[in-house]
Design a protein around this motif. Structure first.
Motif, PDB file in Angstrom:
ATOM      1  N   ASP A   1      -5.385  -1.909  -2.894  1.00 13.07           N
ATOM      2  CA  ASP A   1      -6.578  -1.131  -2.577  1.00 13.07           C
ATOM      3  C   ASP A   1      -6.303   0.219  -1.948  1.00 13.07           C
ATOM      4  O   ASP A   1      -7.078   1.141  -2.099  1.00 13.07           O
ATOM      5  CB  ASP A   1      -7.445  -1.921  -1.591  1.00 13.07           C
ATOM      6  CG  ASP A   1      -7.944  -3.195  -2.228  1.00 13.07           C
ATOM      7  OD1 ASP A   1      -9.003  -3.149  -2.847  1.00 13.07           O
ATOM      8  OD2 ASP A   1      -7.246  -4.236  -2.112  1.00 13.07           O
ATOM      9  N   ARG A   2      -5.236   0.299  -1.179  1.00 10.48           N
ATOM     10  CA  ARG A   2      -4.966   1.580  -0.524  1.00 10.48           C
ATOM     11  C   ARG A   2      -3.692   2.191  -1.093  1.00 10.48           C
ATOM     12  O   ARG A   2      -2.965   2.887  -0.394  1.00 10.48           O
ATOM     13  CB  ARG A   2      -4.865   1.391   0.987  1.00 10.48           C
ATOM     14  CG  ARG A   2      -6.190   0.971   1.600  1.00 10.48           C
ATOM     15  CD  ARG A   2      -6.003   0.492   2.998  1.00 10.48           C
ATOM     16  NE  ARG A   2      -5.960   1.578   3.957  1.00 10.48           N
ATOM     17  CZ  ARG A   2      -5.360   1.505   5.143  1.00 10.48           C
ATOM     18  NH1 ARG A   2      -4.732   0.419   5.484  1.00 10.48           N
ATOM     19  NH2 ARG A   2      -5.385   2.525   5.976  1.00 10.48           N
TER      20      ARG A   2
ATOM     21  N   GLU B   1      -3.308   4.647  -2.886  1.00 15.48           N
ATOM     22  CA  GLU B   1      -3.234   6.120  -2.847  1.00 15.48           C
ATOM     23  C   GLU B   1      -2.264   6.582  -1.768  1.00 15.48           C
ATOM     24  O   GLU B   1      -1.764   7.697  -1.819  1.00 15.48           O
ATOM     25  CB  GLU B   1      -4.579   6.774  -2.518  1.00 15.48           C
ATOM     26  CG  GLU B   1      -5.742   6.387  -3.360  1.00 15.48           C
ATOM     27  CD  GLU B   1      -6.470   5.183  -2.809  1.00 15.48           C
ATOM     28  OE1 GLU B   1      -6.435   4.980  -1.569  1.00 15.48           O
ATOM     29  OE2 GLU B   1      -7.058   4.437  -3.598  1.00 15.48           O
TER      30      GLU B   1
ATOM     31  N   TRP C   1       0.837  -1.208   0.000  1.00 16.49           N
ATOM     32  CA  TRP C   1       0.000   0.000   0.000  1.00 16.49           C
ATOM     33  C   TRP C   1       0.871   1.257   0.000  1.00 16.49           C
ATOM     34  O   TRP C   1       0.638   2.202  -0.746  1.00 16.49           O
ATOM     35  CB  TRP C   1      -0.941   0.004   1.201  1.00 16.49           C
ATOM     36  CG  TRP C   1      -2.056  -1.000   1.087  1.00 16.49           C
ATOM     37  CD1 TRP C   1      -2.556  -1.536  -0.061  1.00 16.49           C
ATOM     38  CD2 TRP C   1      -2.795  -1.599   2.162  1.00 16.49           C
ATOM     39  NE1 TRP C   1      -3.567  -2.421   0.232  1.00 16.49           N
ATOM     40  CE2 TRP C   1      -3.736  -2.480   1.585  1.00 16.49           C
ATOM     41  CE3 TRP C   1      -2.768  -1.479   3.558  1.00 16.49           C
ATOM     42  CZ2 TRP C   1      -4.638  -3.225   2.349  1.00 16.49           C
ATOM     43  CZ3 TRP C   1      -3.664  -2.211   4.315  1.00 16.49           C
ATOM     44  CH2 TRP C   1      -4.582  -3.077   3.723  1.00 16.49           C
TER      45      TRP C   1
END
Lengths: 516, 296, 381
Positions: free
Chosen positions: B115-116, B118, B109
């Motif tokens: 999914d994370r 960002e 991540w």
């Protein structure tokens, strides 16, 4: 072996007797219950109306933290261990616990651990103020210095719990009287066996997570800091891997107590004994795979979100089976409503309500609105106060005549029940409302639209507190004297504990009884 | 004397309350020391704890030799040790779980994957690699970073491989010792047990050397980001357990050599220690695979 | 604590009159017992889901408690009822295992659909980065220069019961986050220090703001209005005092607002070049202090002994200027509660607040710090 207790205070310091140790656990837990209760009253007094009146936010946060820690680790868990100490050897026909000296050690660690925990209130920077779930980095980088003492007190109370659990497993597996097969054991023994496994599995994980905190605070590690490649959410995963089984540790023995009391006062055998055992085991298994439902808002990938939602919903099935079994046990019984039965029935009703709100919380999208609000506070107080506290109270009234040889005062018992019942509902039911209306938990002050229900809740809390004084008075009076209890105490109750004299002799079953 | 119907319940004992005081002083003293206070309380507590354990085990041995312990009581000890080891397994599980989470979720991540992903906006320039040589902090802040990665990591195929061989061998030698004990051959037992203790000490020696290497030459420390964190916490707690296990086996050796304890059919003290030893061995295999080999 | 109990009793004795202090607050909101339906499609779906489960629970409750109360009423010993002795039925156990499982499946279907909907953060019309600070929120409109902090605007005197509490007590801020209606807005959440959680019930958005990581969520607001929420994750002392106010406006109004804010940001950059006189700085500094510093160091600069150091007579505020600058811009290296304000406040604000701290509360350093000094200090490091 035929000796009675030694005179003087050294009896309690040096004892190896399961009854002495059980009594000490119970008195200790009651003391902690009052201490944690006083902290709850500080919280409720501050929340009596909007604005800051009595305490400042720093101290308020210390109160919520210490209230949670003391109630979970100091009041509920030791009370169940106390009941286990008193009852398990008598229920399975054993002369004592399997490892009596370690038993004493497990107990005496607790007063020292909690003295250390409570002493943090007087340290520079105050006591831990990050909630009983102590999420990093509020509990690491941003924590008061007393956190180190908090960590080590958790370590030693964890050691106490693990030793206690090992003792209970060894006792149950190794000390049953001949003929006491596993599927003949009372449900209280079964639920405690399963609880003990949960304890051994998760208390070390708690030790692990507080160790990670300690390292992050003092030794520069990066477990919970993204700058070094760690993740604050890692803390929550490890904590709740402990934490969710932990909440079942606080409820499974309660199932056992209620499963003993309801048949006695319904004068009818427990319905579905074996399904009760399987349901308990299923709940324990599920408790290991649902932890992240406490963390639906941390931004888990949707696959995780769905998995934990479905697994959590499944818990409703075995829990439902238990409730249905209790109700069916009452159905077409011949019921009377002495104090233990009143508490047991209140348990079934109110715990079920807590179960319903638990089911609602399991639904992830709805949980986004419930999470960290007073709805959650209402939920877990509905499962813990009527769940754990009421069942412990019911157990105390149920077995007190066996322990002391005297009957408690039934009228006073009923007064206690109704005060506690009304107090509890007045305190915690309105919390559902303010939670749904949008009040976050763990705030020392709140917006005006929450004022009315908070005021009601605060009044209820003081009522509930007052009820415990009646309880204390009733128990002390029964210990001092009163109407003599018969050996059976109740109307043909089931179980070996009723075959020995009242009060139970200092040593019971030095030779194993015959079990039909 | 030992029969099912007379489970030995000791009379009153002073041991537990002294053990409590010892444990409390140790814990309180450790907290006090770590918070910058003096270390006296900790050492007094640890000494007291060690003393109490000495007398406690002595009492249990005495009771056993006096024939007070029934087979049933001995089974209680077996259950007790077994579940104690299980609790240790769960303690390590927490740290292995943390390593898994970091590598499977947190670092990808931070590096912009999944999914994370960002999250990488906050750590521009950071890449997910394992071993983590450049921390997110260092990727963003360069020389001003507080948490920088190591310069190099431990090569699994040198000291760690040697240590794997040593520890695996020691599991075999302790087993051989056990076989000789059951046959009543005390000298052979002493010899093989002594060999096991030596191997344990050798393992610890190499572990210390490895740590020295890491700290002094590789810049690999507790403070060098999540790689150093997981590396030292896992191997460190394992090392602590090897130390304890070695001490336990050493005491068993001394009991056998000096006091001629243990009978071919009654030697649970030794057996429990050997279980513990097998347990630290298994943990090491896990470490070697997940920390050293898959971590390089 | 003892003093606390005294006050508690006094409070209980006078509780009802004290209650009137806020009793005038009108509103249908008082005695609210249920979740809001909110103003977005997701919030309404969530509400429906909530009510669906609620009614299912009620139905189960009625059946279970009905049977229970019936037997408590009919099957009592005092009525001479003789107990039956049945205690086992595999068929019955199976029935009450299977039926609840089926009900759960029925619940899971809409829940799963809603969850997928909530997680679909793609194709947003605008991105707003939300950063949690102890104890305020920062909003960055990504792709523009607009960025500001949003602080609680309820005066301390209301919290301390010196003044009557206003209608939006604890739910009001100095700078609401302004958004357009009818647009898909994507929020990116992170935090500067500890974990916070951004929650506005009417939008049914609640997401943790986690330091070092970014979470996202989206909303599309149907009707203009002001929607209030609060931080929902314990984040320290003033967790209860960091509200959220979302102001949803029609698109044109939003565009106008955004342009105006962008212009202000440009002007602020110019101000950095300007030289202020002492009185200007002192006056501005007081405001900045009260908004950013007073929560810990207290409005009178005395701090909280043992927890938060005093500004009055402190070594930092009455010592070399460099150290003071460093403390405010970079925070304390020892105590994380003292944050780095460099990235949070403008150069003008920092210059003002340092000037203020060095000359208020009895401190008499007499020096004036200009915005450009701050800029130089920042550039030097």
């Amino acid at each position: 072996m035929a000796h009675g207790p030694k005179p003087g205070f050294s009896r309690w310091l040096y004892t190896t007797n399961h009854k002495d140790i059980g009594s000490m656990y119970l008195w200790f837990s009651f003391a902690m219950f009052l201490l944690g209760g006083c902290m709850a009253l500080v919280i409720r007094a501050e929340l009596f109306e909007p604005g800051l009146q009595i305490v400042q936010p720093e101290f308020f946060n210390q109160m919520t933290t210490m209230h949670g820690l003391i109630m979970v680790f100091g009041a509920v868990m030791p009370a169940f261990v106390g009941l286990a100490n008193w009852m398990i050897p008598m229920m399975i026909g054993a002369p004592d616990m399997a490892l009596p000296r370690m038993n004493n050690w497990s107990f005496w660690i607790l007063p020292f651990a909690f003295a250390m925990l409570a002493s943090t209130l007087f340290m520079d920077g105050g006591a831990p103020n990050f909630g009983w779930t102590f999420y990093a980095p509020l509990s690491t980088e941003y924590a008061p210095p007393s956190t180190t003492f908090f960590i080590f007190s958790i370590h030693i109370m964890g050691a106490s719990s693990i030793m206690g659990a090992i003792n209970i497993i060894a006792t149950i597996l190794n000390m049953r009287a001949p003929g006491m097969t596993l599927m003949k054991m009372p449900l209280f023994v079964w639920t405690w066996l399963i609880t003990a496994y949960l304890l051994i599995a998760v208390m070390p994980v708690l030790a692990g997570v507080v160790t990670m905190m300690l390292m992050d605070i003092h030794f520069g590690t990066s477990f919970f800091s993204a700058a070094g490649g760690g993740d604050p959410v890692l803390f929550q995963h490890v904590f709740w891997f402990f934490g969710h089984p932990e909440v079942y540790i606080m409820i499974l023995p309660a199932f056992g107590i209620v499963s003993a009391i309801i048949p006695t006062f319904a004068r009818k055998p427990l319905f579905g004994y074996s399904s009760m055992v399987y349901a308990t085991a299923s709940i324990a298994f599920l408790s290991f795979i649902v932890w992240a439902h406490h963390m639906f808002t941390v931004g888990m990938p949707i696959a995780g979100e769905l998995f934990f939602m479905y697994a959590t919903m499944l818990i409703a099935v075995p829990t439902g089976v238990k409730v249905f079994n209790w109700v069916t046990t009452m159905f077409r019984g011949s019921m009377t409503f002495e104090t233990p039965m009143l508490f047991a029935i209140a348990f079934v009703i109110l715990f079920t309500i807590g179960g319903f709100s638990g089911l609602m919380l399991a639904i992830a999208p709805a949980d986004f609105q419930y999470h960290d609000t007073y709805f959650v506070v209402a939920h877990f107080h509905y499962v813990l106060v009527p769940g754990a506290i009421f069942s412990i109270t019911a157990g105390v009234y149920y077995w007190l005549p066996k322990w002391t040889g005297n009957m408690y005062n039934e009228t006073m018992g009923k007064v206690h029940f109704w005060l506690a019942f009304v107090g509890l509902n007045v305190t915690f039911f309105p919390m559902h409302f303010v939670g749904l209306a949008g009040m976050p938990r763990r705030i020392p002050d709140y917006a005006l639209q929450f004022a009315d229900f908070n005021q009601i809740a605060s009044v209820g809390a003081f009522l509930f507190g007052a009820a415990q004084i009646v309880f204390l008075f009733n128990v002390v009076r029964t210990v001092m004297g009163g109407k003599k209890a018969t050996d059976e105490v109740w109307d043909d109750p089931e179980g070996l504990e009723w075959t020995v004299a009242s009060p139970a002799p200092y040593h019971t079953f030095s030779t194993p009884p015959a079990v039909r | 004397m030992a029969s099912e119907s007379s489970y030995y319940v000791p009379e009153q004992s002073r041991l537990p309350i002294f053990a409590t005081i010892g444990l409390f002083l140790t814990a309180f003293g450790a907290a006090n020391w770590i918070n910058g206070g003096s270390s006296y309380i900790f050492f007094i507590g640890a000494l007291a704890m060690a003393g109490v354990l000495w007398f406690w085990f002595a009492a249990v041995i005495r009771e056993n030799m006096a024939g007070l312990n029934s087979d049933q009581l001995k089974r209680s000890y077996v259950w007790g040790m077994g579940w104690f080891i299980f609790s240790e397994v769960m303690f390590f599980a927490a740290f292995f779980g943390a390593l898994y989470y970091i590598r499977t979720f947190a670092l990808p991540w931070l590096g912009g994957e999944g999914d994370r992903g960002e999250s990488n906006m906050l750590w521009q320039g950071f890449e997910n690699t394992w071993p983590l040589m450049v921390t997110p902090d260092a990727a963003v802040h360069g020389d001003a970073a507080k948490v920088v990665g190591p310069n190099d990591i431990i090569d699994p195929w040198h000291l760690p491989l040697l240590n794997t061989v040593i520890l695996l061998t020691s599991s075999v030698t302790v087993h051989i010792a056990h076989v000789f004990l059951k046959k009543g051959k005390r000298n052979a037992f002493n010899l093989w047990l002594g060999l096991t203790v030596l191997l344990g000490a050798l393992f610890l020696f190499f572990q210390v050397e490895e740590y020295y290497e890491a700290y002094v030459h590789l810049g690999l420390t507790l403070e060098s980001g999540i790689y150093g964190t997981t590396f030292f916490m896992l191997t460190g707690f394992h090392g602590a357990h090897v130390t304890l296990g070695t001490i336990m086996l050493l005491i068993m050796l001394l009991r056998s050599v000096i006091a001629h304890h243990f009978k071919p059919d009654d030697h649970f003290g030794f057996e429990a220690s050997s279980w513990y030893w097998h347990f630290v061995d298994v943990v090491w295999v896990g470490l070697f695979i997940f920390v050293y080999v898959l971590g390089s | 604590m003892l003093k606390g109990f005294d006050r508690l009793f006094a409070l209980l004795a006078t509780s009802l009159p004290a209650y009137s202090a806020f009793a005038e607050v009108e509103g249908a909101e008082r005695w609210g017992v249920n979740m809001t339906q909110g103003v977005t499609e997701v919030s309404r779906t969530t509400y429906d889901l909530h009510m669906l489960i609620f009614w299912i629970c009620v139905a189960i409750g009625v059946v279970v408690f009905g049977v229970m109360f019936y037997s408590m009423w009919r099957h009592r010993k005092s009525k001479g009822y003789r107990a039956a002795q049945f205690h086992e039925s595999t068929a019955v156990e199976l029935v009450w295992t299977i039926i609840p499982t089926l009900i759960l499946v029925l619940m899971a279907i809409p829940a799963t659909k809603t969850l997928y909907d909530i997680y679909d953060t793609g194709e947003a019309d605008l991105d707003i980065m939300v950063t949690g600070y102890q104890w305020k929120w920062k909003y960055d409109y990504l792709g523009t220069d607009v960025s500001f902090f949003s602080n609680l605007s309820t005066p301390r005197s209301q919290v301390d019961n010196q003044l009557p509490k206003g209608e939006n007590y604890l739910l009001e801020v100095d700078e609401p986050v302004v958004v357009p209606v009818g647009k898909k807005i994507r929020f990116l959440f992170t935090a500067n220090d500890v974990i916070h959680a951004w929650w506005v019930p009417d939008l049914a958005v609640k997401k943790d703001a986690i330091p070092g990581f970014i979470n996202d969520a989206w909303t599309r607001i149907d009707e203009p209005g002001i929607y209030r929420g609060q931080c929902a994750e314990l984040c320290g002392k003033d967790h209860g005092f960091m509200p959220i106010v979302v102001k949803a406006v029609p698109e044109q109004e939003y565009d106008a607002w955004l342009n105006e804010r962008a212009a202000q940001a440009a002007k602020m950059r110019e101000l950095t070049e300007k030289t202020f006189d002492f009185d200007e700085l002192f006056a501005m500094g007081e405001k900045v202090y009260n908004r950013n510093c007073a929560a810990c160091h207290q409005p009178n600069g005395q701090g909280v002994p043992g927890t938060f150091p005093a500004i009055a007579g402190s070594q930092v505020a009455t010592g070399p200027l460099d150290k003071h600058l460093n403390m405010v811009v970079n925070g304390s290296s020892k105590n994380p509660a003292m944050q780095a304000f460099g990235p949070q406040l403008s150069e003008v604000d920092i210059a003002a607040v340092i000037t203020y701290q060095r000359n208020a509360f009895g401190n008499e350093m007499g020096d004036t710090v200009q915005p450009v000094d701050i800029l130089n200090f920042k550039n030097k490091q």
